[in-house]
Motif scaffolding. Structure first.
Motif, PDB file in Angstrom:
ATOM      1  N   ALA A   1       0.986  -1.163   0.097  1.00 44.67           N
ATOM      2  CA  ALA A   1       0.091  -0.084  -0.234  1.00 44.67           C
ATOM      3  C   ALA A   1       0.446   1.706  -0.073  1.00 44.67           C
ATOM      4  O   ALA A   1       0.297   2.044  -0.912  1.00 44.67           O
ATOM      5  N   HIS A   2       1.610   0.995   0.271  1.00 41.84           N
ATOM      6  CA  HIS A   2       2.955   2.171   1.130  1.00 41.84           C
ATOM      7  C   HIS A   2       3.285   2.716  -0.470  1.00 41.84           C
ATOM      8  O   HIS A   2       3.211   4.390  -1.084  1.00 41.84           O
ATOM      9  N   ILE A   3       3.524   2.220  -1.695  1.00 40.39           N
ATOM     10  CA  ILE A   3       3.373   3.560  -3.255  1.00 40.39           C
ATOM     11  C   ILE A   3       1.939   3.669  -3.138  1.00 40.39           C
ATOM     12  O   ILE A   3       2.906   5.305  -4.389  1.00 40.39           O
ATOM     13  N   ILE A   4       1.235   3.609  -2.807  1.00 39.65           N
ATOM     14  CA  ILE A   4      -0.320   4.362  -3.006  1.00 39.65           C
ATOM     15  C   ILE A   4      -0.539   5.346  -1.810  1.00 39.65           C
ATOM     16  O   ILE A   4      -1.996   6.223  -1.737  1.00 39.65           O
ATOM     17  N   GLU A   5       0.098   5.560  -1.335  1.00 38.36           N
ATOM     18  CA  GLU A   5       0.469   5.919   0.415  1.00 38.36           C
ATOM     19  C   GLU A   5      -1.015   7.887  -0.348  1.00 38.36           C
ATOM     20  O   GLU A   5      -1.342   7.725   0.591  1.00 38.36           O
ATOM     21  N   GLU A   6      -0.659   8.483  -1.111  1.00 35.18           N
ATOM     22  CA  GLU A   6      -1.282   9.640  -1.204  1.00 35.18           C
ATOM     23  C   GLU A   6      -2.461   9.013  -1.962  1.00 35.18           C
ATOM     24  O   GLU A   6      -3.642  10.244  -1.291  1.00 35.18           O
ATOM     25  N   GLN A   7      -3.028   8.240  -1.834  1.00 33.49           N
ATOM     26  CA  GLN A   7      -4.748   7.940  -2.507  1.00 33.49           C
ATOM     27  C   GLN A   7      -5.368   7.023  -1.457  1.00 33.49           C
ATOM     28  O   GLN A   7      -6.232   6.768  -1.045  1.00 33.49           O
ATOM     29  N   LEU A   8      -3.516   7.271  -0.107  1.00 31.86           N
ATOM     30  CA  LEU A   8      -5.131   5.867   0.668  1.00 31.86           C
ATOM     31  C   LEU A   8      -5.715   7.011   2.065  1.00 31.86           C
ATOM     32  O   LEU A   8      -5.289   8.055   1.986  1.00 31.86           O
ATOM     33  N   PRO A   9      -7.276   6.460   2.338  1.00 29.45           N
ATOM     34  CA  PRO A   9      -7.783   7.119   3.513  1.00 29.45           C
ATOM     35  C   PRO A   9      -7.266   7.200   4.520  1.00 29.45           C
ATOM     36  O   PRO A   9      -5.990   6.227   4.708  1.00 29.45           O
ATOM     37  N   PRO A  10      -6.977   8.409   5.707  1.00 31.96           N
ATOM     38  CA  PRO A  10      -5.979   8.648   6.514  1.00 31.96           C
ATOM     39  C   PRO A  10      -6.631   7.830   8.054  1.00 31.96           C
ATOM     40  O   PRO A  10      -5.319   6.980   8.440  1.00 31.96           O
ATOM     41  N   GLU A  11      -7.513   7.116   7.582  1.00 33.94           N
ATOM     42  CA  GLU A  11      -7.742   5.722   9.029  1.00 33.94           C
ATOM     43  C   GLU A  11      -7.429   4.117   8.584  1.00 33.94           C
ATOM     44  O   GLU A  11      -8.731   4.225   7.702  1.00 33.94           O
ATOM     45  N   HIS A  12      -6.995   3.508   9.057  1.00 34.86           N
ATOM     46  CA  HIS A  12      -6.608   1.889   8.452  1.00 34.86           C
ATOM     47  C   HIS A  12      -5.926   1.200   9.212  1.00 34.86           C
ATOM     48  O   HIS A  12      -5.448   1.680  10.457  1.00 34.86           O
ATOM     49  N   LEU A  13      -6.031   0.410   8.740  1.00 40.80           N
ATOM     50  CA  LEU A  13      -5.384  -0.900   9.932  1.00 40.80           C
ATOM     51  C   LEU A  13      -3.903  -1.530   9.203  1.00 40.80           C
ATOM     52  O   LEU A  13      -4.152  -1.589   8.211  1.00 40.80           O
ATOM     53  N   SER A  14      -2.711  -0.749   9.114  1.00 38.15           N
ATOM     54  CA  SER A  14      -1.280  -1.278   8.659  1.00 38.15           C
ATOM     55  C   SER A  14      -1.000  -2.596   9.309  1.00 38.15           C
ATOM     56  O   SER A  14      -0.707  -2.765  10.193  1.00 38.15           O
ATOM     57  N   ILE A  15      -0.541  -3.733   8.698  1.00 37.38           N
ATOM     58  CA  ILE A  15       0.228  -4.913   9.163  1.00 37.38           C
ATOM     59  C   ILE A  15       1.277  -4.950   8.413  1.00 37.38           C
ATOM     60  O   ILE A  15       1.913  -4.901   7.026  1.00 37.38           O
ATOM     61  N   TYR A  16       2.440  -4.607   8.981  1.00 31.22           N
ATOM     62  CA  TYR A  16       3.748  -5.027   8.714  1.00 31.22           C
ATOM     63  C   TYR A  16       4.231  -6.781   8.646  1.00 31.22           C
ATOM     64  O   TYR A  16       4.069  -6.862  10.063  1.00 31.22           O
ATOM     65  N   ILE A  17       4.154  -7.211   7.840  1.00 29.62           N
ATOM     66  CA  ILE A  17       5.496  -8.907   7.911  1.00 29.62           C
ATOM     67  C   ILE A  17       6.326  -8.855   7.444  1.00 29.62           C
ATOM     68  O   ILE A  17       7.038  -8.325   6.709  1.00 29.62           O
ATOM     69  N   THR A  18       7.105  -9.109   8.737  1.00 26.60           N
ATOM     70  CA  THR A  18       8.149  -9.473   8.892  1.00 26.60           C
ATOM     71  C   THR A  18       9.039 -10.829   8.675  1.00 26.60           C
ATOM     72  O   THR A  18       8.300 -10.998   9.241  1.00 26.60           O
ATOM     73  N   HIS A  19       9.971 -11.252   7.511  1.00 21.25           N
ATOM     74  CA  HIS A  19      10.594 -12.720   8.102  1.00 21.25           C
ATOM     75  C   HIS A  19      11.644 -12.238   9.487  1.00 21.25           C
ATOM     76  O   HIS A  19      12.607 -11.459   9.563  1.00 21.25           O
ATOM     77  N   ASP A  20      11.060 -13.724   9.752  1.00 17.36           N
ATOM     78  CA  ASP A  20      12.021 -14.081  11.083  1.00 17.36           C
ATOM     79  C   ASP A  20      13.187 -15.803  11.054  1.00 17.36           C
ATOM     80  O   ASP A  20      11.957 -16.228  11.635  1.00 17.36           O
ATOM     81  N   GLY A  21      13.703 -15.928  10.253  1.00 16.40           N
ATOM     82  CA  GLY A  21      13.581 -17.415   9.921  1.00 16.40           C
ATOM     83  C   GLY A  21      12.616 -17.857   8.341  1.00 16.40           C
ATOM     84  O   GLY A  21      11.813 -16.794   8.335  1.00 16.40           O
ATOM     85  N   ASP A  22      13.711 -19.525   8.632  1.00 19.76           N
ATOM     86  CA  ASP A  22      12.305 -19.611   6.889  1.00 19.76           C
ATOM     87  C   ASP A  22      11.416 -19.625   7.327  1.00 19.76           C
ATOM     88  O   ASP A  22      10.650 -19.144   6.462  1.00 19.76           O
ATOM     89  N   HIS A  23      10.115 -19.897   8.383  1.00 19.52           N
ATOM     90  CA  HIS A  23       8.857 -20.534   8.863  1.00 19.52           C
ATOM     91  C   HIS A  23       7.816 -19.442   9.484  1.00 19.52           C
ATOM     92  O   HIS A  23       7.298 -19.540   9.736  1.00 19.52           O
ATOM     93  N   ASN A  24       9.291 -18.105  10.461  1.00 16.35           N
ATOM     94  CA  ASN A  24       9.055 -17.453  11.749  1.00 16.35           C
ATOM     95  C   ASN A  24       8.654 -16.848  11.095  1.00 16.35           C
ATOM     96  O   ASN A  24       9.772 -15.742  10.464  1.00 16.35           O
ATOM     97  N   ARG A  25       7.727 -15.265  11.049  1.00 23.24           N
ATOM     98  CA  ARG A  25       6.816 -13.813  10.671  1.00 23.24           C
ATOM     99  C   ARG A  25       6.653 -13.532  11.963  1.00 23.24           C
ATOM    100  O   ARG A  25       5.449 -14.398  12.951  1.00 23.24           O
ATOM    101  N   LYS A  26       6.954 -12.146  12.099  1.00 20.62           N
ATOM    102  CA  LYS A  26       6.257 -11.455  12.604  1.00 20.62           C
ATOM    103  C   LYS A  26       6.167 -10.112  12.068  1.00 20.62           C
ATOM    104  O   LYS A  26       5.692 -10.228  10.671  1.00 20.62           O
ATOM    105  N   LEU A  27       4.254 -10.229  12.542  1.00 22.36           N
ATOM    106  CA  LEU A  27       2.791  -9.398  12.053  1.00 22.36           C
ATOM    107  C   LEU A  27       2.313  -8.460  13.199  1.00 22.36           C
ATOM    108  O   LEU A  27       2.036  -8.382  14.126  1.00 22.36           O
ATOM    109  N   LYS A  28       3.182  -6.946  12.665  1.00 26.66           N
ATOM    110  CA  LYS A  28       2.948  -5.950  13.073  1.00 26.66           C
ATOM    111  C   LYS A  28       1.839  -4.773  12.983  1.00 26.66           C
ATOM    112  O   LYS A  28       1.726  -4.880  11.818  1.00 26.66           O
TER     113      LYS A  28
END
Ligand code: ADP
Ligand code: MG
Length: 156
Positions: free
Chosen positions: A107-134
């Motif tokens: 979504a950040h690619i079209i940041e300028e077009q997004l409504p101000p209120e939303h839920l952002s979810i950041y998924i990061t790799h934490d090893g092969d099968h482990n992920r952190k969901l923020k």
């Protein structure tokens, strides 16, 4: 504003967390998914779809940008990875408050077009099968949604 973190140890975990979130979604909710290729954004969206009682298989909409599915609520699934100009008129604002749930990968690619209120979810790799969901909510609706989801998962 607080953020909420989940650990995932498998695609099934990511799917299950997203499915729980999907059950709590209401019309006009907007979710923004961020994370590298292969992080699990589409896996997460599949879980959301299950929580919205969508029977059809959800695939990456990379080439079409927007795909629409029908369930308990309509789901508008977008992947804007290939959009080169963040200001390009994609017609997406017509989806935002049309009574469905909108999910946008990269979504950040079209940041300028997004409504101000939303839920952002950041998924990061934490090893092969482990992920952190923020989860980072902006706005009262999304803070309440995160609290509801987080409390449910704590008591599991
Ligand atoms: P994205 O849409 O972010 O590019 P996908 O959901 O298409 O990512 O792909 C994620 C890949 O990572 C899948 O092949 C999935 O099986 C794998 N994977 C491994 N562990 C996890 C995890 N914990 N959560 C989500 N996907 C995972
Ligand atoms: Mg994807």
């Amino acid at each position: 504003m607080g953020s909420f973190e989940f650990k995932s140890n498998s695609p099934e975990d990511t799917y299950a967390i997203a499915k729980n979130l999907g059950k709590l979604l209401q019309k006009n909710d907007i979710l923004l998914l961020e994370g590298d290729l292969g992080a699990g954004k589409t896996t997460f969206t599949k879980g959301l779809a299950a929580g919205l009682e969508i029977k059809k298989n959800v695939n990456s909409p990379t080439f079409t940008i927007i795909k629409e599915y029908n369930g308990r609520l309509p789901l508008f699934h977008m992947d804007v990875y290939r959009v080169e100009d963040g200001f390009e008129d994609l017609g997406i604002d017509e989806y935002f408050f049309s009574g469905g749930v909108t999910v946008i990968e990269w979504a950040h690619i079209i940041e300028e077009q997004l409504p101000p209120e939303h839920l952002s979810i950041y998924i990061t790799h934490d090893g092969d099968h482990n992920r952190k969901l923020k989860f980072e909510p902006t706005g009262e609706r999304y803070e309440a949604l995160c609290k509801e989801l987080f409390n449910e998962n704590l008591s599991d």
